[in-house]
Structure formats: C-alpha cells, structure tokens
Design a protein around this motif. Structure first.
Motif, PDB file in Angstrom:
ATOM      1  N   UNK A   3       0.783  -1.075  -0.070  1.00  0.00           N
ATOM      2  CA  UNK A   3      -0.027  -0.033   0.044  1.00  0.00           C
ATOM      3  C   UNK A   3       0.883   1.144  -0.041  1.00  0.00           C
ATOM      4  N   UNK A   4       1.814   1.242   0.973  1.00  0.00           N
ATOM      5  CA  UNK A   4       2.775   2.462   0.896  1.00  0.00           C
ATOM      6  C   UNK A   4       3.225   2.678  -0.259  1.00  0.00           C
ATOM      7  N   UNK A   5       3.791   1.340  -0.883  1.00  0.00           N
ATOM      8  CA  UNK A   5       4.449   1.615  -2.101  1.00  0.00           C
ATOM      9  C   UNK A   5       3.808   2.340  -3.177  1.00  0.00           C
ATOM     10  N   UNK A   6       2.729   1.919  -3.343  1.00  0.00           N
ATOM     11  CA  UNK A   6       1.721   2.656  -4.200  1.00  0.00           C
ATOM     12  C   UNK A   6       1.521   3.960  -4.192  1.00  0.00           C
ATOM     13  N   UNK A   7       1.502   4.314  -2.699  1.00  0.00           N
ATOM     14  CA  UNK A   7       1.027   5.736  -2.435  1.00  0.00           C
ATOM     15  C   UNK A   7       2.538   6.569  -2.409  1.00  0.00           C
ATOM     16  N   UNK A   8       3.570   5.894  -2.414  1.00  0.00           N
ATOM     17  CA  UNK A   8       4.902   6.902  -2.831  1.00  0.00           C
ATOM     18  C   UNK A   8       4.911   6.980  -4.269  1.00  0.00           C
ATOM     19  N   UNK A   9       4.316   5.756  -5.055  1.00  0.00           N
ATOM     20  CA  UNK A   9       4.654   6.081  -6.301  1.00  0.00           C
ATOM     21  C   UNK A   9       3.547   7.022  -7.101  1.00  0.00           C
ATOM     22  N   UNK A  10       2.358   7.112  -6.394  1.00  0.00           N
ATOM     23  CA  UNK A  10       1.601   8.013  -6.920  1.00  0.00           C
ATOM     24  C   UNK A  10       1.940   9.497  -6.546  1.00  0.00           C
ATOM     25  N   UNK A  11       2.410   9.441  -5.210  1.00  0.00           N
ATOM     26  CA  UNK A  11       2.804  10.792  -4.688  1.00  0.00           C
ATOM     27  C   UNK A  11       4.048  11.350  -5.696  1.00  0.00           C
TER      28      UNK A  11
ATOM     29  N   UNK B 167      -2.816  12.839   1.226  1.00  0.00           N
ATOM     30  CA  UNK B 167      -1.815  11.866   1.502  1.00  0.00           C
ATOM     31  C   UNK B 167      -1.367  11.155   0.144  1.00  0.00           C
ATOM     32  N   UNK B 168      -2.098  11.352  -0.942  1.00  0.00           N
ATOM     33  CA  UNK B 168      -1.648  10.634  -2.071  1.00  0.00           C
ATOM     34  C   UNK B 168      -1.384  11.449  -3.338  1.00  0.00           C
ATOM     35  N   UNK B 169      -1.668  12.769  -3.351  1.00  0.00           N
ATOM     36  CA  UNK B 169      -1.636  13.782  -4.262  1.00  0.00           C
ATOM     37  C   UNK B 169      -0.729  15.090  -4.168  1.00  0.00           C
ATOM     38  N   UNK B 170      -0.922  15.558  -2.901  1.00  0.00           N
ATOM     39  CA  UNK B 170      -0.522  17.032  -2.457  1.00  0.00           C
ATOM     40  C   UNK B 170       0.951  16.932  -2.289  1.00  0.00           C
TER      41      UNK B 170
ATOM     42  N   UNK C 212      -6.799  -0.643  -5.862  1.00  0.00           N
ATOM     43  CA  UNK C 212      -7.921  -0.121  -6.423  1.00  0.00           C
ATOM     44  C   UNK C 212      -7.868   1.524  -6.065  1.00  0.00           C
ATOM     45  N   UNK C 213      -7.741   1.696  -4.709  1.00  0.00           N
ATOM     46  CA  UNK C 213      -7.986   2.941  -4.180  1.00  0.00           C
ATOM     47  C   UNK C 213      -6.887   3.858  -5.196  1.00  0.00           C
ATOM     48  N   UNK C 214      -5.587   3.465  -4.938  1.00  0.00           N
ATOM     49  CA  UNK C 214      -4.585   4.093  -5.812  1.00  0.00           C
ATOM     50  C   UNK C 214      -5.151   4.486  -7.231  1.00  0.00           C
ATOM     51  N   UNK C 215      -5.541   3.269  -7.828  1.00  0.00           N
ATOM     52  CA  UNK C 215      -5.931   3.637  -9.420  1.00  0.00           C
ATOM     53  C   UNK C 215      -7.068   4.578  -9.433  1.00  0.00           C
ATOM     54  N   UNK C 216      -8.098   4.149  -8.460  1.00  0.00           N
ATOM     55  CA  UNK C 216      -9.258   5.301  -8.356  1.00  0.00           C
ATOM     56  C   UNK C 216      -8.860   6.676  -8.469  1.00  0.00           C
ATOM     57  N   UNK C 217      -7.929   6.894  -7.408  1.00  0.00           N
ATOM     58  CA  UNK C 217      -7.454   8.386  -7.288  1.00  0.00           C
ATOM     59  C   UNK C 217      -6.804   8.912  -8.454  1.00  0.00           C
ATOM     60  N   UNK C 218      -5.932   8.097  -9.067  1.00  0.00           N
ATOM     61  CA  UNK C 218      -5.094   8.604 -10.219  1.00  0.00           C
ATOM     62  C   UNK C 218      -6.233   8.430 -11.503  1.00  0.00           C
TER      63      UNK C 218
END
Ligand code: SF4
Ligand code: SF4
Length: 372
Positions: free
Chosen positions: A16-24, A107-110, A297-303
């Motif tokens: 999860x945190x890896x996805x979050x870092x990638x998206x950030x 926490x995912x974009x800003x 899916x959360x990561x994909x949804x926000x992107x």
C-alpha cells in the motif's frame, strides 16, 4: 503442493505504502514539469520572443481562489468561463476525491503532503518520538483552517454576486494571475521568505503543522470527507488490540478504539491498514464487510479521477484557455500597470468593455499594443 508464493497477491495486497509513494512522486514530477514549462513560457515572453513551449493548463491548479470564483460563476450563470477553465476542472476533481475517497488528496496527491511526511520524519529524528500537542492547544489550532475556509467561502459564496464575479473573472488581475503568482515566488520578498521559514520551522517542531492547522483546502476536504462512501473499518472480532494501527497513524487517531473512522483529520493514507498484522481486520470499504476496496484499487481510483477529469476537460474543450500567446505577451509587458493590481479587497477599476475589445483585437491580429 506448490509452495511458490502468489506473486500477484503479494504485489497487489502488501504494498500500500509503495503504491502511495509511487502516486505521490508521479504527481510531484507532474507538478515540477508544469512549473518548469510555465517558467520557460513566461521568461521567453518577458524576453520578447514567442515561446517555444506552450503554456501548461495544469498551472491553474495553483489558483484555487480563482477556481472557487469560477465555480460559483458557473453555478449562478451556467457559464463555464474560458479564462482559467482547467483551474475549475481541477478544483472539481479534488472535491470529487473528497466525496468519494476521503482526504486521499492530502496523502496521495498533494506535494505539500509529501513534504510534510519528510518534515515529520525530521521531527521524530530530532525529538526521538512523535511529540503531541496537548488537546487544549490542538483543538483551537485545528479550528484555524476552518476559519480561513469560512472566510473564503463567506467572501466568495455569500458576498460576490454574478456581476461582481463576472467583473473579477475577466479582469486583467485574474487573466494574469498565473504570471503574477510566478513572479511572486521569483521576486520573493523578505517578508515572504520569513513567513516560509517560520512555517518550515513550525512544521518541524509541530507535526503536520500546515495540513492540520492552516490549510483551507484540507479543511474543505475534511468537511467533504464526512460524505465519503468509503471509510476505514475495524473488525472488532479479529482485532487483538495490539495498537500498531494507532501507533502508526500520522494524525493521532485512536484507530484501535473505533469500529469505523469518522474523522476530518483522516488522510486515508492507509498506514494503519498496512500496519495491522491481522488478516481482514482493518480495511477501507463502503460499510462493514461490504464493498471492501483493495488498496491498489484505491490508488488506481484516485489517479483515474485526475486523469479522467483532465481528459474530459480536453475532450470537451475546457482544458486550454482562450488567452492567446500575444495576449500573454501583452500581460507580461504591462504587469506593473494599476489595472493588474488587487486593491482593498477589490480588483482595480478597469473598463471591462474596452479591455475585452482590446484583448480580442490582440487575439485576432497578434499585435503588440499599449493599453489606452
Ligand atoms: S486513520 Fe489510518 S488512514 Fe486515517 S490517517 Fe490514520 S493511518 Fe491514515
Ligand atoms: S493493528 Fe489491527 S489488530 Fe492491532 S489494534 Fe489495530 S486493528 Fe487491532
């Protein structure tokens, strides 16, 4: 029996945190590239040459007040103005993330959310622990961001009628707001430097200082997040009360004590979900045991909300504004004129009819002319 681990399962469920870092970092790279491109665009205009790069519409993400004004103007007149259309689209995307995915934007974009995480690490390194403010200080400080939000909503939603909104939107001040913002940081004043230094130091001393206490955008998303269909839920039956979730929560929510997290401070970082050692005990879902959302899916949804929103803007022709390069050249050359200033809470007086006529002439002929 095949003991080979199921790679896809590991990849999809435990990072999860890896996805979050990638998206950030993807969004940070996008923001940096927009900033660099816009900077080149403006400096070429300032040098009197036609830019070799086009103005990136995403720069309007940095004009949230203008976007809020555009939103109200659209709601009261039905007109989606073409001065900063992508700013309005980005605002609507961000608001939709709040309604659907809680404060995931923070926490995912800003990029400021990302910076805050690193400053929090520095805080922990210096103090050897996470220092918490006492509740008597924490609660009043948390209200500051709501006061700022209330001020903006009061001045725009309650105070500005359709005619005033219209006057502001087509004003020289608003048309050149992106260029003025760039110059604000390029020719940064001593006062602004000291304010930034103070915010930086306070963010090291007090965790999440900007996001928790001052950011009006975070306040707006915090309010909207109460409407969010997704929330973090805890299965009390399988919870062992180890409290790893609470210890890892960056905003000090007592996760181990709640069955569903209903808090304006929850950034949906999913660190608690990541930390929980028990299977299916903490999860983000529509309701208890229903509609569980896998973190990927959360990561994909926000992107997808961002990508889909900007694509919709492009397809419907509401992404790129209708200000021509020659008009921008005119703005850059005349930024010092009083009509580009904002005084006493109002846009400086300008004659809207003759201003728009002149802009149209410049757009049609590409002439470099002086204001009458
Ligand atoms: S409750 Fe969980 S998802 Fe919400 S901020 Fe804390 S760690 Fe992140
Ligand atoms: S980390 Fe999981 S098991 Fe531990 S207290 Fe939190 S919800 Fe319960």
């Amino acid at each position: 029996m095949n003991k080979t681990p199921n790679i896809s399962k590991i990849f999809l469920q435990q990072n999860i945190q890896l996805y979050r870092k990638i998206v950030q970092y993807l969004f940070l790279a996008t923001v940096v590239s927009i900033g660099v491109k816009f900077s080149i665009f403006v400096s070429q205009l300032a040098s009197g040459i036609l830019p070799t790069v086009s103005r990136p519409p995403g720069i309007e993400a940095f004009l949230p007040i203008s976007a809020l004004i555009s939103l109200k103007y659209w709601l009261v007149t039905g007109i989606f103005n073409q001065v900063h259309p992508s700013g309005l689209i980005i605002l609507m995307i961000v608001l939709s993330t709040g309604v659907l995915l809680k404060r995931g934007f923070c926490s995912w974009i800003c990029p400021l959310g990302l910076l805050t995480e690193y400053l929090n690490r520095l805080h922990k390194f210096i103090f050897r622990k996470n220092v918490k403010l006492p509740p008597w200080l924490d609660y009043p400080l948390r209200s500051l961001k709501y006061l700022l939000l209330a001020f903006f909503l009061w001045s725009i939603i309650l105070q500005m009628g359709a005619a005033v909104l219209d006057y502001f939107i087509y004003s020289p001040y608003n048309m050149a707001a992106d260029i003025k913002m760039l110059y604000f940081f390029k020719d940064i004043s001593h006062f602004t430097i000291w304010v930034l230094v103070a915010l930086f130091v306070l963010s090291i001393l007090i965790r999440n200082f900007w996001c928790r206490y001052l950011c009006p955008y975070g306040a707006l998303l915090g309010v909207l997040s109460f409407l969010s269909i997704f929330k973090v839920h805890r299965n009390e039956g399988t919870c062992t009360d180890c409290r790893k979730c609470t210890r890892t929560c960056p905003v000090d929510i007592k996760v181990h004590k709640t069955s569903s997290i209903v808090s304006d401070e929850c950034h949906a970082c999913l660190k608690c979900v990541d930390a929980c050692p028990e299977n299916d005990t903490l999860y983000i879902s529509v309701s208890k045991r229903k509609g569980i959302l896998k973190p990927w899916i959360y990561a994909a949804a926000i992107c997808l909300l961002f990508i889909g929103g900007s694509l919709t803007g492009r397809i419907t022709d509401y992404w790129q504004n209708n200000i021509s390069t020659h008009e921008y050249m005119f703005h850059v050359r005349h930024l010092d004129l009083p009509i580009y200033q904002h005084t006493r809470g109002n846009v400086s007086a300008y004659n809207k009819a003759s201003w728009l006529r002149m802009m149209q002439e410049i757009r049609q002929t590409g002439e470099k002319r002086s204001p009458s």
